[in-house]
Design a protein around this motif. Sequence first.
Motif, PDB file in Angstrom:
ATOM      1  N   TYR A 213       0.835  -1.201   0.000  1.00  0.00           N
ATOM      2  CA  TYR A 213       0.000   0.000   0.000  1.00  0.00           C
ATOM      3  C   TYR A 213       0.872   1.255   0.000  1.00  0.00           C
ATOM      4  N   ASN A 217      -3.600   4.462   1.151  1.00  0.00           N
ATOM      5  CA  ASN A 217      -4.157   3.176   1.552  1.00  0.00           C
ATOM      6  C   ASN A 217      -4.701   2.383   0.371  1.00  0.00           C
ATOM      7  N   SER A 252       4.946  -1.166   2.923  1.00  0.00           N
ATOM      8  CA  SER A 252       3.807  -0.253   2.867  1.00  0.00           C
ATOM      9  C   SER A 252       3.994   0.920   3.822  1.00  0.00           C
ATOM     10  N   TYR A 257       1.838   4.154   4.350  1.00  0.00           N
ATOM     11  CA  TYR A 257       0.585   3.456   4.629  1.00  0.00           C
ATOM     12  C   TYR A 257       0.179   3.579   6.090  1.00  0.00           C
ATOM     13  N   GLY A 262      -7.891  -0.739   4.927  1.00  0.00           N
ATOM     14  CA  GLY A 262      -7.245  -1.567   3.908  1.00  0.00           C
ATOM     15  C   GLY A 262      -7.097  -3.009   4.324  1.00  0.00           C
TER      16      GLY A 262
END
Length: 267
Positions: A213, A217, A252, A257, A262
């Motif tokens: 991600y 997100n 991520s 992120y 998510g």
Amino acid sequence: MDPKAYSSNRSSSKMLDIIEFLADHGNEPLRLKDIADGLDMSPSTTLRFLSTLIENDYLQQDPATLQYSLTLKICSVANKISANLQIYDLALPIMKQVCAEFGESVCLAKEEDMEAVYIGVVQASDQMLQTMQRIGNRAPLHSTGVGKLLLLNYTEAQIDHLIEVKGLPALTAHTLTTKQALMDKLAQIRCQGYAYDDEECEIGARCIAVPVYNYTNKIIAGLSVTGPVSRMSYQKIDEYKQFLLEQGHKLSKLLGYSEKTGLGSLR
């Protein structure tokens, strides 16, 4: 050398010369004559190349002055390359660690034009399996672990469009070839947080992939481990999948992120 191929190469070179010439002049709008003289080309030849660049949205012509300048499309292409390099630079240490842990090839892929494009590969030193996962190679979204993860960004209408444009071709006897089968698989992946490619893209190869991600997100890439089915047993995958999920989560986080939304909860 084939004369036609040579002519095509020369034409491509001249097209690039025009782009670089305009860029070197600060993208200041220039007349046809200025460009032709600056590149020592005939006006008719220069006009032909300028027209092609306009048709492909790399160039624009002011209707009042008839002068030419580059559009921002070239910047868009450069930004895509820059983004890929940034992700790969951040991912490379993680990919090497995953490769060492699994002893198998590790790939990083993103979506482009409704296909999975491999932007990073780390090969295990004893890797014998010849897979299609090479930097720059493309693969269908519906038949790869990384591709199925990227499809989680799609609405059902977008999946319908994908099927209309790309189809769901059977690469092996294991490939998902119907919309319902694909939708059911995506629902399962969304719940479990990772995806498999169980000989769906290439006979003899099995893969597990986890999402990557960014700060929005959104899944922007997939991180996968691929090996021959003789080594990539489900027992081995179960043993190491938590580690792989953690590494995908780590990458991520480097991309901004947040854990609040998510797929990214670790299992």
